[in-house]
Design a protein around this motif. Structure first.
Motif, short mmCIF file in Angstrom:
data_model
loop_
_atom_site.label_atom_id
_atom_site.label_comp_id
_atom_site.label_asym_id
_atom_site.label_seq_id
_atom_site.Cartn_x
_atom_site.Cartn_y
_atom_site.Cartn_z
N LEU A 105 69.50 57.91 77.86
CA LEU A 105 68.58 56.92 77.29
C LEU A 105 69.10 56.39 75.95
O LEU A 105 69.03 55.19 75.68
N ALA A 106 69.60 57.29 75.12
CA ALA A 106 70.14 56.87 73.82
C ALA A 106 71.35 55.97 74.00
O ALA A 106 71.50 54.97 73.29
N ASP A 107 72.21 56.31 74.96
CA ASP A 107 73.39 55.47 75.22
C ASP A 107 72.97 54.08 75.69
O ASP A 107 73.54 53.07 75.26
N LYS A 108 71.97 54.03 76.57
CA LYS A 108 71.48 52.72 77.05
C LYS A 108 70.86 51.92 75.91
O LYS A 108 71.08 50.72 75.81
N ALA A 109 70.10 52.60 75.06
CA ALA A 109 69.48 51.91 73.93
C ALA A 109 70.55 51.38 72.97
O ALA A 109 70.45 50.26 72.47
N GLU A 110 71.57 52.18 72.74
CA GLU A 110 72.64 51.73 71.85
C GLU A 110 73.41 50.57 72.46
O GLU A 110 73.74 49.60 71.77
N ALA A 111 73.65 50.64 73.75
CA ALA A 111 74.33 49.53 74.43
C ALA A 111 73.47 48.27 74.34
O ALA A 111 73.99 47.17 74.12
N SER A 112 72.17 48.43 74.49
CA SER A 112 71.25 47.29 74.36
C SER A 112 71.32 46.71 72.95
O SER A 112 71.33 45.50 72.78
N ARG A 113 71.35 47.59 71.95
CA ARG A 113 71.44 47.11 70.57
C ARG A 113 72.75 46.36 70.33
O ARG A 113 72.77 45.35 69.66
N PHE A 114 73.83 46.86 70.91
CA PHE A 114 75.11 46.17 70.77
C PHE A 114 75.05 44.79 71.44
O PHE A 114 75.59 43.82 70.92
N THR A 115 74.40 44.73 72.60
CA THR A 115 74.27 43.46 73.30
C THR A 115 73.44 42.48 72.46
O THR A 115 73.80 41.31 72.34
N GLU A 116 72.35 42.98 71.88
CA GLU A 116 71.52 42.13 71.03
C GLU A 116 72.30 41.67 69.80
O GLU A 116 72.21 40.51 69.40
N LEU A 117 73.07 42.58 69.21
CA LEU A 117 73.88 42.23 68.05
C LEU A 117 74.91 41.18 68.42
O LEU A 117 75.13 40.21 67.68
N ARG A 118 75.53 41.35 69.56
CA ARG A 118 76.53 40.37 70.03
C ARG A 118 75.89 39.01 70.21
O ARG A 118 76.44 37.99 69.78
#
Length: 149
Positions: free
Chosen positions: A85-98
């Motif tokens: 879950l943390a990895d998915k959330a971090e990936a989501s944050r990276f996508t949002e940042l991108r």
């Protein structure tokens, strides 16, 4: 595990002691049960009680170990789930940042293009004025401010 080894050692020593003193263990004697009195070998009864308690202890220790192992496995599964879950959330944050950085970059490009277009228009206007002044000939002074005539 060391508890079980200690228990096995104690049982072995108790067994050796019982073998060495078997006649004393097997000698019947009168035993009071509170309501009645019976003749039974006290040593064998006590030896049986030690064996029963030892088996109960081993069963308890094995159950405790099994419970700890199951708890560890359950915690490991939960930890893995939380990690995913943390990895998915971090990936989501990276996508949002991108996406945010792409949007900011696009805005900067538009702003630079607008400034470049404005600058190009100003340069073109100045070139037109220069061309018009040169077309008018030598009558206009070269050092006169642009736009004043």
């Amino acid at each position: 595990m060391t508890r079980v080894l200690v228990l096995c050692l104690v049982l072995l020593l108790t067994g050796v002691f019982a073998l060495l003193n078997w006649t004393a263990f097997a000698t019947p004697m009168p035993l009071s049960l509170g309501v009645t009195t019976v003749e039974a070998p006290l040593g064998l009864i006590m030896l049986g009680l030690v064996v029963v308690l030892s088996v109960a202890f081993v069963a308890w220790a094995l159950a405790l170990q099994a419970q700890a192992l199951m708890d560890t496995r359950r915690m490991t599964r939960e930890l893995q789930t939380q990690r995913e879950l943390a990895d998915k959330a971090e990936a989501s944050r990276f996508t949002e940042l991108r996406a945010h950085l792409d949007q900011a970059l696009a805005e900067q490009r538009r702003h630079v293009e607008q400034q470049a277009n404005g600058l190009a228009a100003a340069v073109a206007e100045l070139e037109d004025r220069l061309d018009r002044r040169q077309a008018l000939g030598p009558a206009t002074p070269a050092l006169a401010p642009l736009g004043l005539r």
